[in-house]
Design an enzyme around this catalytic site. Structure first.
Site, mmCIF file in Angstrom:
data_model
loop_
_atom_site.group_PDB
_atom_site.id
_atom_site.type_symbol
_atom_site.label_atom_id
_atom_site.label_comp_id
_atom_site.label_asym_id
_atom_site.label_seq_id
_atom_site.Cartn_x
_atom_site.Cartn_y
_atom_site.Cartn_z
ATOM 1 N N HIS A 154 0.830 -1.207 0.000
ATOM 2 C CA HIS A 154 0.000 0.000 0.000
ATOM 3 C C HIS A 154 0.868 1.263 0.000
ATOM 4 O O HIS A 154 0.375 2.360 -0.288
ATOM 5 C CB HIS A 154 -0.915 -0.008 1.220
ATOM 6 C CG HIS A 154 -2.201 0.734 1.028
ATOM 7 N ND1 HIS A 154 -2.330 1.810 0.175
ATOM 8 C CD2 HIS A 154 -3.444 0.562 1.583
ATOM 9 C CE1 HIS A 154 -3.569 2.271 0.222
ATOM 10 N NE2 HIS A 154 -4.264 1.521 1.061
ATOM 11 N N ASP A 370 -8.089 -12.397 -17.976
ATOM 12 C CA ASP A 370 -7.886 -13.664 -18.678
ATOM 13 C C ASP A 370 -6.402 -13.815 -18.971
ATOM 14 O O ASP A 370 -5.840 -13.084 -19.788
ATOM 15 C CB ASP A 370 -8.707 -13.671 -19.969
ATOM 16 C CG ASP A 370 -8.597 -14.975 -20.734
ATOM 17 O OD1 ASP A 370 -7.771 -15.836 -20.355
ATOM 18 O OD2 ASP A 370 -9.331 -15.143 -21.728
#
Length: 430
Positions: A154, A370
């Site tokens: 983060h 994908d």
């Protein structure tokens, strides 16, 4: 269910080409410096429903090759953060772990327990001493299905930047050049770093919490939107969004379940994460990389009965609307914002202020990733490292929303038996 995961191998993946010398010093922005030293995780599950099933070697080789390629675009992720000031983009690489999951993928999909999903990660999400900015773990199930777990520091990336990395990695693996969007590293130009040590960005990181996943169907969300539409305070206002309605509902149940515990006089602060990119004038590209978010902070007026919902929603909307181009210019100065944060931190430490945070990843294209074997069957997340936190993610179909809620154990126990809460929420995987 208890998931057993066995480590098979671990190696370091480095960028497929060296980072040029003039890019070796990546400056953290002011907002990066303020971000907590934890990891944002994501798990993408893939199953095979046809006869052609790739081998583990084929899957892993394909992922490693494309990961090395995408790291040349996201080169700071292969470096090392130094003194909360900059990244040494030295191409030292990131850990890539292969693991065997001792169950069928269907068992996880039919009985998901997000608390177990940390086992699909390459390291602990709250390990603040960890030197890596990114980690990947390929988890192979006994049926041949697999899950790709990855997490990003983060300190370098907000949720949108994380998803952008994941999307670009998948497009690279698929060879879909049209979907490969190189990141724009402009955050330090917009928010120059500052030299400070007083602010504790790790405040709130805790293991004293329980995380559960609750599913709200499209019909239940619509029922809540209708319920709140005519609430006091929302007269002549636009209809509550899905996230508006769920946020107000979950927050109201949190207050109902905690109002009789702890100090008699409580001050609540509700925080909603806001993406800053579209709030600049002109807007920043969505592939701008870094921590380009802030929290809209609201101290809701508490009253009994249903009439307070609309007032809370209106207050939240008003605070979010204040995050405009004028706010950006003030934020870029930094000093005043840091002073306000330190005041809030002091109030939280003293117990005077109870914070409750919401982040929404709804409408993010999480199900488009994908890598060459079709789109994910499910996208989920392990528990994040903070309590009093709700993360919203779309279900795969039918406009439902999954709410990942992290609470202290005794408060979660009340949620799980709260009849009004369970009238709308399905405690999937609890």
């Amino acid at each position: 269910m208890n998931i057993e995961v066995e480590l098979i191998s671990e190696e370091i993946i480095k960028p497929s080409s060296s980072t040029p010398d003039d890019l070796r010093h990546y400056q953290l922005s002011f907002l990066d410096q303020l971000s907590p030293p934890v990891y944002n995780p994501l798990v993408l599950f893939y199953e095979f429903n046809d006869e052609t099933m790739p081998s583990v070697t084929e899957i892993s080789s394909h992922l490693k090759k494309s990961l090395a390629e995408v790291l040349t675009l996201f080169y700071p992720l292969a470096g090392r953060i130094t003194d909360n000031k900059y990244v040494d983009c030295n191409d030292e690489g990131i850990p890539y772990v292969e693991a065997h999951v001792k169950c069928e993928l269907s068992e996880v999909l039919n009985n998901p327990v997000p608390g177990e999903f940390s086992k699909f990660m390459p390291f602990e999400l709250d390990n603040i001493a960890n030197k890596f900015s990114l980690g990947v773990q390929l988890n192979i199930f006994e049926c041949g299905g697999f899950a790709i777990g990855h997490c990003i520091s983060h300190k370098l990336a907000d949720g949108l930047s994380h998803f952008m990395f994941s999307k670009t990695w998948a497009a690279t693996a698929l060879g879909d050049q049209a979907k490969i969007e190189p990141p724009e590293f402009i955050s330090a130009e917009l928010f120059p770093p500052r030299d400070f040590t007083a602010y504790d960005a790790g405040l709130g990181i805790t293991r004293n919490k329980v995380a559960k996943r609750f599913v709200f169907s499209a019909s239940m969300i619509e029922a809540l939107r209708a319920k709140y539409q005519d609430s006091k305070g929302l007269e002549n206002q636009k209809r509550p969004s899905r996230v508006d309605a769920l946020s107000a509902f979950i927050w109201s149940r949190y207050v109902a379940n905690t109002k009789d515990t702890g100090p008699a006089e409580k001050l609540y602060m509700v925080l909603h994460s806001v993406n800053l990119r579209p709030r600049f004038d002109p807007s920043l590209p969505h592939h701008s990389f870094g921590n380009l978010y802030r929290a809209a902070m609201t101290a809701p007026f508490l009253s009994s009965g249903e009439e307070c919902y609309g007032l809370v929603m209106r207050q939240v909307r008003e605070e979010i609307d204040k995050i405009d181009n004028h706010y950006m210019k003030s934020l870029q100065q930094g000093a005043e914002h840091l002073s306000e944060l330190n005041e809030s931190v002091d109030s939280v430490i003293s117990g005077e202020l109870i914070t409750f945070s919401f982040s929404s990843f709804c409408r993010f294209p999480l199900y488009d990733n994908d890598f060459g074997w079709g789109k994910p069957t499910w996208v989920s997340s392990p528990p994040l490292t903070f309590k009093n936190l709700v993360v919203f993610m779309d279900t795969k179909e039918a406009d439902g929303i999954e709410a990942y809620i992290s609470l202290e154990e005794d408060v979660m126990a009340k949620f799980e038996t709260d009849i009004e809460f369970l009238a709308y929420a399905s405690p999937s995987g609890c």
